[in-house]
Design an enzyme around this catalytic site. Sequence first.
Site, short mmCIF file in Angstrom:
data_model
loop_
_atom_site.label_atom_id
_atom_site.label_comp_id
_atom_site.label_asym_id
_atom_site.label_seq_id
_atom_site.Cartn_x
_atom_site.Cartn_y
_atom_site.Cartn_z
N GLY A 45 0.63 -1.21 0.00
CA GLY A 45 0.01 0.06 0.00
C GLY A 45 0.98 1.19 -0.15
O GLY A 45 0.62 2.29 -0.76
N CYS A 46 1.85 1.39 0.86
CA CYS A 46 2.95 2.55 0.83
C CYS A 46 3.43 2.52 -0.39
O CYS A 46 3.77 3.75 -0.91
CB CYS A 46 3.70 2.34 1.96
SG CYS A 46 2.77 2.29 3.51
N ALA A 47 3.94 1.39 -1.12
CA ALA A 47 4.67 1.73 -2.40
C ALA A 47 3.58 2.28 -3.28
O ALA A 47 3.85 3.22 -4.02
CB ALA A 47 4.87 -0.04 -3.02
#
Length: 152
Positions: A45-47
């Site tokens: 998700g952060c990527a």
Amino acid sequence: MNELKPGEVISDFTLYDQNLNEVHLHDLKGKKILLAFHPLAWTRGCAKHMQLLEDNFERFQAANALAFGISIDSVHSKKAWARELGIENTLFLADFWPHGQVARMYGMFDEDRGVSQRASIVVGEDMKIRFVKVYETRSLPDIEEIFDALRD
């Protein structure tokens, strides 16, 4: 926990980016700024969140804006992660030590998980807060909402 309010001057900080350059927030007066808090590097998700910033790099430039990805990860982890993701333009800031100090200062630290929340803070050229939004951990910010805040 501090509650950030639009119209207030944002508290200053100094952090290092993934290239070991010192970033002093108030030195950026005259630019609009997006502080894109995300929980952890190396997560799917952060990527996606950081790729969203990179994919819109030219739009940020056209808006006289800088976008920073901020998490509690170390500078070296951020550098390796940027390389892994192919991030060439977006700067990642390491809020590593003291652990989450900037996230805590802005009320964006999740004490139960030991990471920052996923959040967007838009700051105007005058260092005044324009927009603050905290998201569910698994959801991504609406980039158009951010650009609307940068235009206002």
